[in-house]
Write an enzyme that holds these catalytic residues in place. Sequence first.
Site, PDB file in Angstrom:
ATOM      1  N   ASP A   1       0.950  -1.321   0.004  1.00 26.38           N
ATOM      2  CA  ASP A   1      -0.138   0.049  -0.077  1.00 26.38           C
ATOM      3  C   ASP A   1       0.892   1.386  -0.030  1.00 26.38           C
ATOM      4  O   ASP A   1       2.143   1.424   0.494  1.00 26.38           O
ATOM      5  CB  ASP A   1      -0.868   0.037   1.395  1.00 26.38           C
ATOM      6  CG  ASP A   1      -2.368  -0.611   0.762  1.00 26.38           C
ATOM      7  OD1 ASP A   1      -2.648  -0.564  -0.251  1.00 26.38           O
ATOM      8  OD2 ASP A   1      -3.104  -0.332   1.689  1.00 26.38           O
ATOM      9  N   PHE A   2       0.302   2.307  -0.491  1.00 22.42           N
ATOM     10  CA  PHE A   2       0.935   3.636  -0.542  1.00 22.42           C
ATOM     11  C   PHE A   2       1.442   4.155   0.784  1.00 22.42           C
ATOM     12  O   PHE A   2       2.679   4.625   0.691  1.00 22.42           O
ATOM     13  CB  PHE A   2      -0.218   4.637  -1.177  1.00 22.42           C
ATOM     14  CG  PHE A   2       0.410   6.040  -1.342  1.00 22.42           C
ATOM     15  CD1 PHE A   2       1.246   6.346  -2.341  1.00 22.42           C
ATOM     16  CD2 PHE A   2      -0.028   6.879  -0.499  1.00 22.42           C
ATOM     17  CE1 PHE A   2       1.748   7.673  -2.493  1.00 22.42           C
ATOM     18  CE2 PHE A   2       0.327   8.220  -0.438  1.00 22.42           C
ATOM     19  CZ  PHE A   2       1.232   8.461  -1.547  1.00 22.42           C
TER      20      PHE A   2
END
Length: 280
Positions: free
Chosen positions: A97-98
Amino acid sequence: THTHTHEYMVLYKPPHWTVNPSFTPETDKTPLSIFNSRKKSLENLDDGDGDAELGDTVSTGDGVSRNFHQHIQQLYAKRHPILFDQNVAYGFLHRIDFETSGPLLVAVSYESWANLRLQFQAQLIKKEYLCLVHGDMKMDGEHTADARIHIVKDYHLNSKTCYVSPEGKPAVSLYECIGRYEKHTPEGGVERYSLVKVRPITGRTHQIRVHLNHLGHPIVSDVKYCKDPTIAQADRKWCRRMYLHCKSLRFNNLKEEPQLADCPLPADLAVLFKDLKPIV
């Protein structure tokens, strides 16, 4: 770089970097055509916390989004041609995830890529995450979360939202509370938190986040899945990103020797414990 061998690299992915290499097999020109013909994307190899997407880039810290695989290409352009081969996702085996930090496994040879991809598909690669969640969980050993997860894609916004549904895909996470804490609020109240170790068995998009939220313990600063947006907004005042970190990654090399990539809790998350009081 954690590790760099003739087979693979283990790289630390900081928060606020996107990891979303596309995977578009063309023909059977590569030696891995048997794998390419079976998959059109890396969606089935998503990490336990899923892939980076625009829907998650709500708070970048400094407002800058950085592309991780392009950065790696620049660093190792002359050494590893596989990093420029879209047919094998530029050597990447999974995504993070970012806002999540942790080790990323990247193959630097085609033989290694095929071997590691098979390990991912067979669920032989073991990942362990640490996350801080809302609420007071019991410290009574490891438990299983196995609610099925359904993914809704918004192609216009380039976004995915996942939720628990009987029609969803099988998803299994093993979780254990390893610490309980409390924090005094500016209003004079007390909030309770739990430090949780999670081992995703499957790799559905946003799996850890969805499972913990479904259990009633949303991850601190997870603005996407916390049911009460005011809670997530309040979290952001003291925790500037989602409190989710991949602590370790276990896999085998081509000689079938066990490999461990250990990644301690980064400073931006570790420092937050100064504001938390352990609950005995």
